[in-house]
Structure formats: structure tokens, C-alpha cells
Design an enzyme around this catalytic site. Structure first.
Site, PDB file in Angstrom:
ATOM      1  N   ARG A  36      16.024 -44.914 -49.689  1.00  0.00           N
ATOM      2  CA  ARG A  36      16.865 -45.052 -48.498  1.00  0.00           C
ATOM      3  C   ARG A  36      18.149 -45.832 -48.802  1.00  0.00           C
ATOM      4  NH1 ARG A  36      12.476 -46.126 -43.622  1.00  0.00           N
ATOM      5  NH2 ARG A  36      12.367 -43.953 -42.975  1.00  0.00           N
ATOM      6  N   LYS A 198      -3.435 -35.402 -38.747  1.00  0.00           N
ATOM      7  CA  LYS A 198      -3.674 -35.037 -37.342  1.00  0.00           C
ATOM      8  C   LYS A 198      -2.792 -33.935 -36.785  1.00  0.00           C
ATOM      9  CE  LYS A 198      -5.654 -39.327 -35.844  1.00  0.00           C
ATOM     10  NZ  LYS A 198      -5.394 -40.590 -35.190  1.00  0.00           N
ATOM     11  N   GLY A 356       8.477 -39.337 -44.852  1.00  0.00           N
ATOM     12  CA  GLY A 356       7.164 -39.950 -44.677  1.00  0.00           C
ATOM     13  C   GLY A 356       6.254 -39.698 -45.869  1.00  0.00           C
ATOM     14  N   GLY A 379       9.476 -39.707 -38.814  1.00  0.00           N
ATOM     15  CA  GLY A 379       9.357 -39.579 -37.357  1.00  0.00           C
ATOM     16  C   GLY A 379      10.569 -38.884 -36.754  1.00  0.00           C
TER      17      GLY A 379
HETATM   18  P1  AMP Z   1      -0.180 -38.149 -40.935  1.00  0.00           P
HETATM   19  O1  AMP Z   1       0.036 -39.604 -40.693  1.00  0.00           O
HETATM   20  O2  AMP Z   1      -0.814 -37.416 -39.810  1.00  0.00           O
HETATM   21  O3  AMP Z   1       1.067 -37.461 -41.466  1.00  0.00           O
HETATM   22  O4  AMP Z   1      -1.239 -38.056 -42.117  1.00  0.00           O
HETATM   23  C1  AMP Z   1      -1.028 -38.541 -43.422  1.00  0.00           C
HETATM   24  C2  AMP Z   1      -2.345 -38.901 -44.005  1.00  0.00           C
HETATM   25  O5  AMP Z   1      -3.216 -37.796 -43.897  1.00  0.00           O
HETATM   26  C3  AMP Z   1      -2.334 -39.259 -45.467  1.00  0.00           C
HETATM   27  O6  AMP Z   1      -2.460 -40.638 -45.596  1.00  0.00           O
HETATM   28  C4  AMP Z   1      -3.551 -38.521 -46.045  1.00  0.00           C
HETATM   29  O7  AMP Z   1      -4.401 -39.367 -46.776  1.00  0.00           O
HETATM   30  C5  AMP Z   1      -4.267 -38.024 -44.813  1.00  0.00           C
HETATM   31  N1  AMP Z   1      -5.007 -36.778 -45.040  1.00  0.00           N
HETATM   32  C6  AMP Z   1      -4.579 -35.660 -45.609  1.00  0.00           C
HETATM   33  N2  AMP Z   1      -5.547 -34.745 -45.678  1.00  0.00           N
HETATM   34  C7  AMP Z   1      -6.652 -35.300 -45.127  1.00  0.00           C
HETATM   35  C8  AMP Z   1      -7.977 -34.838 -44.905  1.00  0.00           C
HETATM   36  N3  AMP Z   1      -8.360 -33.620 -45.295  1.00  0.00           N
HETATM   37  N4  AMP Z   1      -8.823 -35.676 -44.297  1.00  0.00           N
HETATM   38  C9  AMP Z   1      -8.436 -36.903 -43.932  1.00  0.00           C
HETATM   39  N5  AMP Z   1      -7.188 -37.387 -44.099  1.00  0.00           N
HETATM   40  C10 AMP Z   1      -6.296 -36.605 -44.697  1.00  0.00           C
END
Ligand code: AMP
Length: 400
Positions: A36, A198, A356, A379
Site C-alpha cells: 500500500r 462465507k 484482502g 472491502g
Molecule cells: P473471507 O474473509 O470470507 O474472504 O474468507 C477468507 C478466509 O476463508 C481465509 O482465511 C481462508 O482460510 C478461509 N477459507 C477458505 N476456504 C475455506 C474452507 N473450505 N473452509 C473454511 N475456511 C476457508
């Protein structure tokens, strides 16, 4: 569009630049990722060349209105001093008498970095008095903090009303141009690859993508909510499933069918009972997931099918890792996709990484810089791509 900084006359003026220096620090307080900071250099160097004096303001972390020494911007000022050919002074606060006298002593071609804006609650409260105090420091305001553009704070929204000349910096303009063009007029085929834990947080994005993408590839934890949802109704063992998003996932599947969007979900995964470095991980078809197994990365067959689609894509947008890439047993899927993006970039595709975790993954695999554009704001890019106006950008547009 707002005024671009290059269309202002800044020689001899004091220019307040809002940057996003929310960077990771190690335990010794050293900057561990200067992406950044480097991304802010075009605006800073331009202003210095034009004979302006530059006042830099940013936040770091979430000190919630208290002075937290571990969240000082001093190490960032030191890092910046290594990257620019100019004197970088540091102010112990961002408002007040001492700051005013440091600003008064600042010469053209010099930089003054202010202390963390969020040491004052008034910053995130967008308090008018605080905005005015910041505005008083300078003649011109430039916003170059894309990573914070989805927030309405004093230093990126409130301040705009109190300063005559305002503009967007090189980074802010570049981010907006890349992301808006990708979603509004992409060269086709346009493929979006989504992952992360998620579905929540990507609801608006998914709805919009169903209208504009040719292919949507879903990996990461969020794939399991789609796999569990009707009409697929797969048993996904103990994988991450958001029960309250199942209906939404079904709706997206149906919407994609209606609109002719090619929605592709994993056919296999890397599964384990725990998320640890020593996990006993194995590759399995989704349908073979037993109750106590979690799918923690996409499997080899999924990688092959995703890569085949990426190979024939002209524009690719990637947001979210394909698995728990922070742990060795579950990093291969994300690494394979990252490599493929680099590969197709060399062949002429436009590849955009939404910041991110995906940007962190590129860095981890030594692939930072090999895609066309890596956003500095996870974000903010998600909101922009979802069609949500960014308050800081709107404030610049609305300024006289
Ligand atoms: P997010 O904050 O929703 O962008 O998610 C990012 C996080 O998702 C990362 O820290 C990954 O470790 C986690 N992640 C990716 N794939 C999986 C999975 N199959 N099960 C659980 N966590 C996951």
C-alpha cells in the site's frame, strides 16, 4: 468523475493527501508488507515534482479513539523515507498546535506524515470540527485512500466540504477505472472466481455478477453452502455451511441457469478432520465427504476444470482464496489458481485481484505483481463491484 490531481495547479501549495497506510507490522513494529505504501508513490512523487509540500494522513488498525503506541504510523513514515527521494518528517498527532507549526515549517518538496487519524474518535465519527481542523492544515485536498473509500469518515468525506480544491489521486482513479471497467464493460469471456469462507458479504456481488459474468467459479468455504443448497443437496460432511444462506444460494443457482451464466462448483476437495499444519489431509470427491470431514481446499479435478475456463477467459476477477491457504495442507488449490492467473496475464488476459486475502495469497506464493491489477482495498473493491457507491468517491464528485 472527480477532478484528477494532475488537473490541479499545486506548485507552492500545501497538499493534504489521505492515503491508506493500514499496513501489517511485525512484533518489532516493522512494516511487513509495503504494497500500500508503494501504491501511494505515484501521487506523492507527482506532487513533490510539481513543487508542492505534502501532508500525509492515514489510519492504522482500530485504536478506537485511544493513543495505542503499537498502532503509530512512525514505522510507516520510516518505510516511506526509504522509498522516496524527499525528507519525511513525522508529526506526533494529526491536529493541534504542534502539528500546525510543523506544517508551517514544511517546505515545497518535503513530506510531513501525521500520526494515526483514528487516535481520535472524531475521525470515524466524521465529526465536523475534526474535519475542519484537518482542512485548516492545507490548501488542497487529495484522496488516494481507496482501501477506506467505502467508509464515511472525517478525513475522506467530512473534510471535502471545508477545503476549496479537492481531487482524486492516481491510485484512487486507477482502482476505480479498473474495477468499474471490469464489471461494466469487460472484454469477454468474463470469468469471476470467488472463494473465502462465507457467502455473507458477497450477496450483492453475486446478484450483480449473475447479470454480467459469463462464468462464475466458486471455491473456498462458500462453495459448500452452494453444494448443500437445492437443487444439488449434497452432503458436505462438517464443511462450512451457512444454513441461513441456503435459500440465497439456490436462488443464485437458478438465476445463473435463467441467464445462461456458467456457474461451476467444486467436484472434489482436500478434506481433513482438523485445520492444522499436521492435518491428515486427503483428496476426495465431494460426494465422499464423511460426516466428520471438512472440505478445506479445492481438489485436483476442480483445479483442472477451473483452469480450463480461465485459459479461455479474456477478463478475470478473483476474490477470495480457494481454501485455507494459510496452512500448508490446504494451499495448493489457491496456488494453482494464482499461477494460472499469472499465466493467462502473460498471454494477454486482464486479471484483477480484489485485494484482502487473495492479494495476501499472491504475496505468499511469490506471485505479487504478476496480475494486471491487485486492488489495495478488499472491502472497498467488494462494495464497488457490488454496485454500491463509495462515500469517499461520491464526496469528491459532489465537491465544487
Ligand atoms: P473471507 O474473509 O470470507 O474472504 O474468507 C477468507 C478466509 O476463508 C481465509 O482465511 C481462508 O482460510 C478461509 N477459507 C477458505 N476456504 C475455506 C474452507 N473450505 N473452509 C473454511 N475456511 C476457508
Amino acid at each position: 468523475m472527480p477532478t484528477h490531481v494532475k488537473d490541479l495547479k499545486v506548485s507552492g501549495k500545501r497538499v493534504f493527501v489521505r492515503t491508506d497506510y493500514n499496513v501489517p507490522l511485525d512484533q518489532a513494529g516493522r512494516v511487513t508488507d509495503d504494497f500500500r505504501i508503494r501504491a501511494s508513490l505515484p501521487t506523492i512523487e507527482y506532487l513533490l515534482e510539481q513543487g508542492a509540500s505534502v501532508i500525509l494522513a492515514s489510519h492504522l488498525g482500530r485504536p478506537n479513539g485511544s493513543v495505542v503506541p503499537e498502532m503509530s504510523l512512525k514505522p510507516v513514515a520510516e518505510k516511506l523515507a526509504e522509498l522516496v527521494q524527499a525528507d519525511v518528517h513525522f508529526a506526533p498527532d494529526c491536529v493541534g498546535a504542534e502539528v500546525a507549526s510543523l506544517v508551517a515549517a514544511l517546505k515545497p518538496g518535503e513530506i510531513l506524515m501525521l500520526e494515526n487519524l483514528r487516535f481520535h474518535m472524531a475521525e470515524t465519527d466524521n465529526a465536523p470540527d475534526f474535519s475542519k481542523q484537518l482542512a485548516r492544515l492545507a490548501d488542497v485536498y487529495v484522496n488516494d485512500a481507496f482501501g477506506t473509500a467505502h467508509r464515511a469518515h472525517a478525513s475522506n468525506v467530512g473534510i471535502v466540504k471545508h477545503i476549496k480544491e479537492v481531487a482524486a489521486g492516481f491510485l484512487l482513479m486507477k482502482e476505480i477505472e479498473f474495477l468499474v471497467k471490469a464489471i461494466e464493460s469487460p472484454e469477454r469471456p468474463f470469468t469471476v472466481i470467488l472463494g473465502g469462507s462465507k457467502v455473507s458479504g458477497k450477496i450483492d456481488l453475486l446478484k450483480r455478477l449473475a447479470d454480467v459474468a459469463d462464468n462464475i467459479l466458486i471455491g473456498g468455504g462458500m462453495a459448500f453452502t452452494f453444494l448443500s443448497a437445492a437443487p444439488l443437496n449434497h452432503n458436505v460432511g462438517s464443511s462450512l455451511v451457512e444454513e441461513d444462506r441456503l435459500q440465497f444460494a439456490s436462488d443464485v443457482i437458478e438465476l445463473c441457469l435463467d441467464k445462461g451464466v456458467n456457474l461451476v462448483l467444486p467436484s472434489d476437495c482436500i478434506a481433513a478432520r482438523q485445520i492444522t499444519e499436521a492435518a491428515d489431509a486427503r483428496e476426495l470427491p465431494i460426494r465422499a465427504l464423511e460426516d466428520d470431514l471438512m472440505g478445506l481446499d479445492i481438489g485436483g479435478r476442480t483445479v483442472i476444470s477451473f483452469n480450463a475456463i480461465l485459459d479461455s477467459s479474456k477478463t478475470v476477477l478473483w476474490n477470495g482464496p480457494m481454501g485455507v491457504f494459510e496452512q500448508t495442507p490446504f494451499q495448493d488449490g489457491t496456488r494453482s489458481i494464482a499461477r494460472k492467473l499469472c499465466d493467462i496475464t502473460k498471454k494477454g488476459a486482464t486479471t484483477i485481484v480484489g485485494g484482502g486475502d487473495s492479494a495476501a495469497a499472491l504475496k505468499k506464493f511469490g506471485l505479487a505483481g504478476c496480475v494486471t491489477h491487485t486492488s489495495t482495498g478488499g472491502g472497498a473493491s467488494l462494495e464497488l463491484l457490488s454496485g454500491i457507491d463509495l462515500p469517499a468517491f461520491e464526496a469528491l464528485k459532489g465537491a465544487k
